[in-house]
Design a protein around this motif. Structure first.
Motif, PDB file in Angstrom:
ATOM      1  N   ALA A  59      48.847   8.939  10.582  1.00 58.03           N
ATOM      2  CA  ALA A  59      48.320   7.906  11.477  1.00 58.03           C
ATOM      3  C   ALA A  59      49.424   7.346  12.370  1.00 58.03           C
ATOM      4  O   ALA A  59      49.239   7.127  13.568  1.00 58.03           O
ATOM      5  CB  ALA A  59      47.697   6.782  10.659  1.00 58.03           C
ATOM      6  N   VAL A 116      50.102   9.645  15.313  1.00 54.25           N
ATOM      7  CA  VAL A 116      48.977  10.010  16.174  1.00 54.25           C
ATOM      8  C   VAL A 116      49.281   9.827  17.665  1.00 54.25           C
ATOM      9  O   VAL A 116      48.915  10.682  18.477  1.00 54.25           O
ATOM     10  CB  VAL A 116      47.697   9.244  15.756  1.00 54.25           C
ATOM     11  CG1 VAL A 116      46.724   9.090  16.908  1.00 54.25           C
ATOM     12  CG2 VAL A 116      47.013   9.951  14.589  1.00 54.25           C
ATOM     13  N   VAL A 173      42.087  14.576  15.121  1.00 52.74           N
ATOM     14  CA  VAL A 173      42.754  14.214  13.860  1.00 52.74           C
ATOM     15  C   VAL A 173      42.081  12.990  13.243  1.00 52.74           C
ATOM     16  O   VAL A 173      41.771  12.968  12.037  1.00 52.74           O
ATOM     17  CB  VAL A 173      44.259  13.940  14.095  1.00 52.74           C
ATOM     18  CG1 VAL A 173      44.897  13.285  12.870  1.00 52.74           C
ATOM     19  CG2 VAL A 173      44.986  15.243  14.434  1.00 52.74           C
ATOM     20  N   ARG A 230      38.762  13.759  11.672  1.00 51.93           N
ATOM     21  CA  ARG A 230      38.898  14.358  10.336  1.00 51.93           C
ATOM     22  C   ARG A 230      39.218  13.296   9.297  1.00 51.93           C
ATOM     23  O   ARG A 230      38.718  13.335   8.168  1.00 51.93           O
ATOM     24  CB  ARG A 230      39.977  15.438  10.345  1.00 51.93           C
ATOM     25  CG  ARG A 230      39.613  16.678  11.137  1.00 51.93           C
ATOM     26  CD  ARG A 230      39.771  17.980  10.326  1.00 51.93           C
ATOM     27  NE  ARG A 230      41.046  18.073   9.647  1.00 51.93           N
ATOM     28  CZ  ARG A 230      42.205  18.383  10.227  1.00 51.93           C
ATOM     29  NH1 ARG A 230      42.236  18.646  11.520  1.00 51.93           N
ATOM     30  NH2 ARG A 230      43.306  18.451   9.528  1.00 51.93           N
ATOM     31  N   MET A 231      40.062  12.344   9.673  1.00 49.15           N
ATOM     32  CA  MET A 231      40.387  11.263   8.748  1.00 49.15           C
ATOM     33  C   MET A 231      39.142  10.439   8.430  1.00 49.15           C
ATOM     34  O   MET A 231      38.902  10.077   7.281  1.00 49.15           O
ATOM     35  CB  MET A 231      41.447  10.347   9.352  1.00 49.15           C
ATOM     36  CG  MET A 231      42.825  10.960   9.377  1.00 49.15           C
ATOM     37  SD  MET A 231      43.998   9.781  10.094  1.00 49.15           S
ATOM     38  CE  MET A 231      45.547  10.555   9.644  1.00 49.15           C
ATOM     39  N   THR A 260      37.247   0.375   4.729  1.00 51.81           N
ATOM     40  CA  THR A 260      38.218  -0.081   5.730  1.00 51.81           C
ATOM     41  C   THR A 260      38.774   1.099   6.521  1.00 51.81           C
ATOM     42  O   THR A 260      38.906   1.035   7.748  1.00 51.81           O
ATOM     43  CB  THR A 260      39.373  -0.831   5.038  1.00 51.81           C
ATOM     44  OG1 THR A 260      38.850  -1.960   4.354  1.00 51.81           O
ATOM     45  CG2 THR A 260      40.419  -1.281   6.045  1.00 51.81           C
ATOM     46  N   ALA A 261      39.087   2.179   5.818  1.00 51.28           N
ATOM     47  CA  ALA A 261      39.663   3.346   6.479  1.00 51.28           C
ATOM     48  C   ALA A 261      38.668   3.976   7.452  1.00 51.28           C
ATOM     49  O   ALA A 261      39.042   4.415   8.543  1.00 51.28           O
ATOM     50  CB  ALA A 261      40.113   4.368   5.432  1.00 51.28           C
ATOM     51  N   GLU A 321      36.229   2.400   9.057  1.00 50.29           N
ATOM     52  CA  GLU A 321      36.151   1.509  10.222  1.00 50.29           C
ATOM     53  C   GLU A 321      37.370   1.663  11.113  1.00 50.29           C
ATOM     54  O   GLU A 321      37.259   1.713  12.338  1.00 50.29           O
ATOM     55  CB  GLU A 321      36.038   0.053   9.756  1.00 50.29           C
ATOM     56  CG  GLU A 321      34.678  -0.292   9.190  1.00 50.29           C
ATOM     57  CD  GLU A 321      34.715  -1.600   8.396  1.00 50.29           C
ATOM     58  OE1 GLU A 321      35.700  -2.359   8.539  1.00 50.29           O
ATOM     59  OE2 GLU A 321      33.771  -1.837   7.620  1.00 50.29           O
ATOM     60  N   TRP A 322      38.538   1.737  10.483  1.00 48.64           N
ATOM     61  CA  TRP A 322      39.778   1.880  11.237  1.00 48.64           C
ATOM     62  C   TRP A 322      39.758   3.149  12.086  1.00 48.64           C
ATOM     63  O   TRP A 322      40.112   3.118  13.266  1.00 48.64           O
ATOM     64  CB  TRP A 322      40.977   1.904  10.282  1.00 48.64           C
ATOM     65  CG  TRP A 322      42.226   2.420  10.913  1.00 48.64           C
ATOM     66  CD1 TRP A 322      43.093   1.720  11.691  1.00 48.64           C
ATOM     67  CD2 TRP A 322      42.725   3.762  10.853  1.00 48.64           C
ATOM     68  NE1 TRP A 322      44.114   2.549  12.103  1.00 48.64           N
ATOM     69  CE2 TRP A 322      43.908   3.787  11.608  1.00 48.64           C
ATOM     70  CE3 TRP A 322      42.281   4.933  10.218  1.00 48.64           C
ATOM     71  CZ2 TRP A 322      44.661   4.962  11.747  1.00 48.64           C
ATOM     72  CZ3 TRP A 322      43.024   6.090  10.367  1.00 48.64           C
ATOM     73  CH2 TRP A 322      44.200   6.100  11.119  1.00 48.64           C
ATOM     74  N   ASP A 382      37.332   2.757  15.026  1.00 48.13           N
ATOM     75  CA  ASP A 382      37.870   1.849  16.040  1.00 48.13           C
ATOM     76  C   ASP A 382      39.044   2.478  16.787  1.00 48.13           C
ATOM     77  O   ASP A 382      39.209   2.270  17.991  1.00 48.13           O
ATOM     78  CB  ASP A 382      38.310   0.529  15.389  1.00 48.13           C
ATOM     79  CG  ASP A 382      37.126  -0.279  14.877  1.00 48.13           C
ATOM     80  OD1 ASP A 382      35.974   0.093  15.181  1.00 48.13           O
ATOM     81  OD2 ASP A 382      37.344  -1.290  14.173  1.00 48.13           O
ATOM     82  N   SER A 383      39.847   3.257  16.076  1.00 49.35           N
ATOM     83  CA  SER A 383      40.994   3.893  16.722  1.00 49.35           C
ATOM     84  C   SER A 383      40.537   4.954  17.714  1.00 49.35           C
ATOM     85  O   SER A 383      41.100   5.084  18.809  1.00 49.35           O
ATOM     86  CB  SER A 383      41.909   4.527  15.671  1.00 49.35           C
ATOM     87  OG  SER A 383      42.417   3.526  14.807  1.00 49.35           O
ATOM     88  N   ASP A 396      39.390   3.203  20.689  1.00 42.60           N
ATOM     89  CA  ASP A 396      40.542   2.686  21.426  1.00 42.60           C
ATOM     90  C   ASP A 396      41.162   3.766  22.304  1.00 42.60           C
ATOM     91  O   ASP A 396      41.499   3.531  23.470  1.00 42.60           O
ATOM     92  CB  ASP A 396      41.577   2.143  20.430  1.00 42.60           C
ATOM     93  CG  ASP A 396      42.782   1.549  21.128  1.00 42.60           C
ATOM     94  OD1 ASP A 396      42.639   0.426  21.653  1.00 42.60           O
ATOM     95  OD2 ASP A 396      43.847   2.202  21.172  1.00 42.60           O
ATOM     96  N   ILE A 397      41.289   4.967  21.742  1.00 42.30           N
ATOM     97  CA  ILE A 397      41.865   6.069  22.519  1.00 42.30           C
ATOM     98  C   ILE A 397      40.947   6.427  23.694  1.00 42.30           C
ATOM     99  O   ILE A 397      41.418   6.651  24.814  1.00 42.30           O
ATOM    100  CB  ILE A 397      42.109   7.298  21.619  1.00 42.30           C
ATOM    101  CG1 ILE A 397      43.256   6.990  20.646  1.00 42.30           C
ATOM    102  CG2 ILE A 397      42.443   8.531  22.455  1.00 42.30           C
ATOM    103  CD1 ILE A 397      43.507   8.063  19.615  1.00 42.30           C
ATOM    104  N   ARG A 454      41.342   4.019  26.538  1.00 44.64           N
ATOM    105  CA  ARG A 454      42.610   4.100  27.250  1.00 44.64           C
ATOM    106  C   ARG A 454      42.729   5.307  28.166  1.00 44.64           C
ATOM    107  O   ARG A 454      43.713   5.432  28.896  1.00 44.64           O
ATOM    108  CB  ARG A 454      43.768   4.180  26.250  1.00 44.64           C
ATOM    109  CG  ARG A 454      44.100   2.875  25.594  1.00 44.64           C
ATOM    110  CD  ARG A 454      45.051   3.111  24.435  1.00 44.64           C
ATOM    111  NE  ARG A 454      45.150   1.908  23.631  1.00 44.64           N
ATOM    112  CZ  ARG A 454      45.945   0.879  23.935  1.00 44.64           C
ATOM    113  NH1 ARG A 454      46.724   0.925  24.992  1.00 44.64           N
ATOM    114  NH2 ARG A 454      45.963  -0.197  23.183  1.00 44.64           N
TER     115      ARG A 454
END
Lengths: 181, 181
Positions: free
Chosen positions: B98, B101, B112, B115-116, B165-166, B168-169, B172-173, B176-177, B180
DNA sequence: GTTGGCATGTAACCGGTTACATGATTTT
DNA sequence: AAAATCATGTAACCGGTTACATGCCAAC
């Protein structure tokens, strides 16, 4: 293997560095995802140089050797990032402690969970402070036209979320024990 | 040290058992907080017996040895539970991945993270299924007047929350990408 | 000139993994 | 009779930790 990858990642993100530099970067930027001391880093860099993943760019004063990532090293890093499927290792001392909490008397169990809560809270505060300084630096960089350093951004976010989850879990578990007694 | 504690915990919670039994309990009940294979467990039990923390209660057929926790063992376990302040180890391969990344191109980074997300989702489903079977067993026990086995309850809850949590993270990530680019 | 930071290494040890090795009992 | 499972152990290896060891250079 992972130590190699971490070293390659640091070299790829921040450019050439010595073993000493890398040791400090482990302490500062990488500490909450991977740890390594100099006694592990120096021999590993030597092996990586022998394997062609890094090369000694320059030798400075005091025997300082500056390592650079090679194209082979970049390829290795890239392959690991893209192909490695994420393993959740789960060998956690805290989780083990949590597992066995029901063996304790309620008041002892609450004391243990309270300490866990405080620990996670402290960790949360620490990571949030780190994010503060990072976003401040990023804003500054953006204002000056440089592109901000995003390396580590998502991992930091993950760490913060995990810490927050742990705090909530501890609070809820304490409440659960109180309810049951 | 932690292997000892885990073995003592299993013996305290479930009563006398052989190395073989304990190996299987590691696979079934303890797997998501601590792992150990038989090649580690047998010698450790021998050392623990030498240290007086467990004793060989009986020797059965096929050379089977049944170990029991001694009062010294119980004291050791209790002390560890109450005094050990919880250390967050943080040497996580996924977190390292992470962390790095941002080195990838957006489309690769998203792949990636995807997959996570899938991995954490699978883990979440698995842990939730485990909790289902456990609560069913607890309800049955309660209906029959036995007191239900709470061993591992809080750790399982923690694991589920972390997995959630993972997930959701990761979502959200990815968002976010996308934002951007 | 002494302290502190820079800089690199080695060695002993410990916990954990993988593979090797053996044999008894139960099931099909 | 063969296969599966029970049951225990050892050995080689690998990654990581702690401690040992050395020496240069800059600042006070």
């Amino acid at each position: 293997m992972s130590l190699r990858i971490a070293l390659l990642g640091l070299l790829a993100a921040s450019g050439p560095a010595s073993g000493y530099d890398l040791t400090k970067k482990f302490e500062t930027s990488l500490a909450y995802v991977w740890q390594a001391g100099h006694s592990q880093i120096y021999p590993e860099l030597a092996k990586m140089a022998a394997d062609g993943l890094v090369s000694v760019e320059a030798e400075g004063t005091r025997g300082r050797k500056t390592y650079t990532i090679t194209p082979e090293g970049e390829a290795e890093l890239h392959q690991w990032m893209v192909e490695r499927d994420p393993v959740v290792p789960l060998r956690s001392e805290s989780a083990l402690q949590a597992f066995m909490v029901p063996l304790l008397e309620p008041d002892e169990a609450i004391a243990v969970l309270e300490r866990m809560r405080a620990g996670s809270q402290a960790r949360l505060a620490q990571l949030e402070a780190l994010r503060e300084t990072k976003t401040a630096a990023a804003r500054l960089a953006e204002a000056e036209g440089r592109h901000p350093d995003a390396f580590g951004r998502y991992a930091l976010d993950l760490g913060i979320r995990h810490a927050r989850t742990a705090v909530e879990w501890a609070s809820d578990s304490i409440a659960d024990i109180r309810r049951r007694t």
